[in-house]
Design a protein around this motif. Structure first.
Motif, PDB file in Angstrom:
ATOM      1  N   MET A 145       0.843  -1.202   0.000  1.00 51.28           N
ATOM      2  CA  MET A 145       0.000   0.000   0.000  1.00 51.28           C
ATOM      3  C   MET A 145       0.874   1.246   0.000  1.00 51.28           C
ATOM      4  N   GLU A 146       0.354   2.291  -0.636  1.00 52.41           N
ATOM      5  CA  GLU A 146       1.148   3.506  -0.737  1.00 52.41           C
ATOM      6  C   GLU A 146       0.861   4.419   0.450  1.00 52.41           C
ATOM      7  N   GLY A 147       0.944   3.839   1.652  1.00 49.88           N
ATOM      8  CA  GLY A 147       0.577   4.578   2.849  1.00 49.88           C
ATOM      9  C   GLY A 147       1.358   5.862   3.046  1.00 49.88           C
ATOM     10  N   GLY A 164      -4.646 -13.288   0.055  1.00 49.58           N
ATOM     11  CA  GLY A 164      -5.583 -12.156   0.107  1.00 49.58           C
ATOM     12  C   GLY A 164      -5.267 -11.192   1.238  1.00 49.58           C
ATOM     13  N   ALA A 165      -6.029 -10.117   1.273  1.00 51.36           N
ATOM     14  CA  ALA A 165      -5.818  -9.093   2.298  1.00 51.36           C
ATOM     15  C   ALA A 165      -6.591  -9.448   3.570  1.00 51.36           C
ATOM     16  N   GLN A 166      -6.023  -9.084   4.688  1.00 50.79           N
ATOM     17  CA  GLN A 166      -6.708  -9.188   5.981  1.00 50.79           C
ATOM     18  C   GLN A 166      -6.569  -7.824   6.657  1.00 50.79           C
ATOM     19  N   SER A 169      -5.623  -6.421  -6.079  1.00 46.70           N
ATOM     20  CA  SER A 169      -5.904  -6.079  -7.472  1.00 46.70           C
ATOM     21  C   SER A 169      -6.677  -7.191  -8.187  1.00 46.70           C
ATOM     22  N   LYS A 170      -6.935  -8.306  -7.474  1.00 45.78           N
ATOM     23  CA  LYS A 170      -7.618  -9.448  -8.099  1.00 45.78           C
ATOM     24  C   LYS A 170      -9.074  -9.083  -8.427  1.00 45.78           C
ATOM     25  N   LYS A 171      -9.446  -9.251  -9.674  1.00 44.61           N
ATOM     26  CA  LYS A 171     -10.838  -8.995 -10.051  1.00 44.61           C
ATOM     27  C   LYS A 171     -11.670 -10.210  -9.661  1.00 44.61           C
ATOM     28  N   PHE A 223     -10.735  -5.364  -4.772  1.00 46.73           N
ATOM     29  CA  PHE A 223     -10.675  -4.685  -3.480  1.00 46.73           C
ATOM     30  C   PHE A 223     -10.267  -3.219  -3.707  1.00 46.73           C
ATOM     31  N   GLN A 224      -9.357  -3.003  -4.657  1.00 49.15           N
ATOM     32  CA  GLN A 224      -8.930  -1.635  -4.994  1.00 49.15           C
ATOM     33  C   GLN A 224     -10.139  -0.786  -5.441  1.00 49.15           C
ATOM     34  N   ASP A 225     -11.028  -1.380  -6.273  1.00 53.80           N
ATOM     35  CA  ASP A 225     -12.218  -0.643  -6.721  1.00 53.80           C
ATOM     36  C   ASP A 225     -13.075  -0.238  -5.518  1.00 53.80           C
TER      37      ASP A 225
END
Ligand SMILES: O=C(O)CCC(=O)C(=O)O
Ligand SMILES: [Fe+2]
Length: 359
Positions: free
Chosen positions: A1-3, A208-210, A310-312, A333-335
């Motif tokens: 992430m570009e935190g 995946g993200a958590q 970024s996974k659709k 998830f980005q969307d």
């Protein structure tokens, strides 16, 4: 992430007042910005049902070959009807769960200056402390403070987590890792209950993200006028939730609000938008909200799981045919993150923006 690009503007920091600060000041009325329009208040206009019928799944039955199909069936029924169930005998020791709650309690009871070290209004920040949903854009504010942090893989993020209380990283870290293992097991069971291979998207589930959302709802002088978190569904695949006392309500298929009891040692499982989409609409992302109360400080820890950033995600091809056309467009998830940074969630559900209009 570009935190690192994010941070918070000093103006939004200046406007920040946590729900905990208001509670500690002993205000006798909630400020006007917390007052919901009458139709959205938790009662008396909303219907209310006893919580006796909410499903509880005993995961220890998976070990018995004769009982295993019943577990899959129970998960299928609960996921179709509600998108919600609780699990017991899930294998996570009580001590791990209790320590996580202790870490949450100790964090929120720190002086405000300490918590403000993690303050950000930038929704892409990997670790952020805040109040309401996004206090900069919220039209109405919610009686909640939170700290949210990215959690998987833990070695990428743990150094950014709260360093106070000193035991936070260890206690929350143990909880997070145990929940990640349980999440993989539950994803396999949910896929199996849809008739898919339990290993469907295994790598994407593993990678995946958590995100851990650690929520604090301080005692509120007028709980009938406001909410801790408004009705929403979670964006991800599954959320595993722990609550310190009752307050969570889920919407049933008749659109009644049902209060979720706090069962010692149980964990709450909620299906999110990604699961609704992958199931091609067979399963529901559960709409839920948190109420507040006058007497208790309430905590909840929501572990929000989603497939990689970024996974659709789209409907599983095996669940699409002529009778069941593809009911949703792919999204990532980005969307979703882009959606929530632009929108007030009261204006609509993210999942409605990806629904296909099937005649
Ligand atoms: O506090 C709760 O019970 C619900 C929290 C929640 O829905 C969330 O963090 O997404
Ligand atoms: Fe939620």
């Amino acid at each position: 992430m570009e935190g690192a690009q994010g941070g918070s503007s000093s103006s939004s920091r200046g406007l920040f007042t946590s729900a905990m600060t208001l509670s500690q000041l002993g205000v006798s009325h909630v400020p006007q910005r917390y007052v919901l329009p009458p139709s959205q208040r938790p009662n008396p206009t909303t219907k209310y049902c006893p919580s006796a019928n909410l499903p509880i799944v005993d995961l220890s039955s998976l070990q018995h070959p004769t009982l295993r199909p019943n577990v899959i069936h129970e998960i299928r029924m609960a996921s179709k009807e509600l998108g919600f169930f609780q699990v017991i005998n899930h294998g996570i020791p009580h001590s791990v769960i209790n320590h996580a709650m202790e870490a949450a309690t100790e964090f929120f009871n720190l002086p405000i200056e300490e918590k403000m070290l993690l303050f950000s209004d930038y929704t892409h920040e990997p670790v952020r402390y805040g109040t309401s949903l996004n206090h900069v854009v919220d039209q109405v504010h919610y009686w909640r403070d939170f700290v949210k942090h990215y959690s998987h893989p833990i070695s990428d993020w743990i150094h950014l987590w709260p360093s106070n209380p000193p035991t936070y990283k260890e206690k929350m870290g143990n909880y997070t890792k145990a929940i990640h293992v349980l999440q993989k097991q539950l994803m396999g069971l949910v896929f199996e209950s849809l008739g898919l291979n339990p290993n469907y998207l295994e790598q994407e589930v593993e990678n995946g993200a958590q995100v851990l959302a650690v929520n604090c709802y301080p005692p509120c002088p007028q709980p009938e006028l406001t909410l801790g978190i408004p009705p929403h569904s979670d964006y991800g695949s599954l959320t595993i939730l722990l609550q310190s006392c009752p307050g969570l309500q889920v919407m049933d298929s008749n659109k009644n609000w049902v209060s979720v009891p706090a069962i010692e040692g149980a964990l709450i499982v909620q299906l999110g938008d990604q699961m609704e989409v992958m199931s091609n609409g067979q399963y529901k992302g559960v709409v839920h909200r948190a109420t507040v109360n006058m007497a208790n400080q309430r905590f909840s820890i929501a572990s929000l799981h989603s497939l990689a950033l970024s996974k659709k995600i789209g409907p599983a091809p095996q669940l699409v045919d002529e009778q069941h056309p593809k009911a949703y467009e792919e999204f990532s998830f980005q969307d979703f993150l882009d959606f929530i940074s632009r929108n007030d969630i009261m204006k609509g559900r993210f999942i409605d923006t990806v629904k296909n209009n099937i005649p």
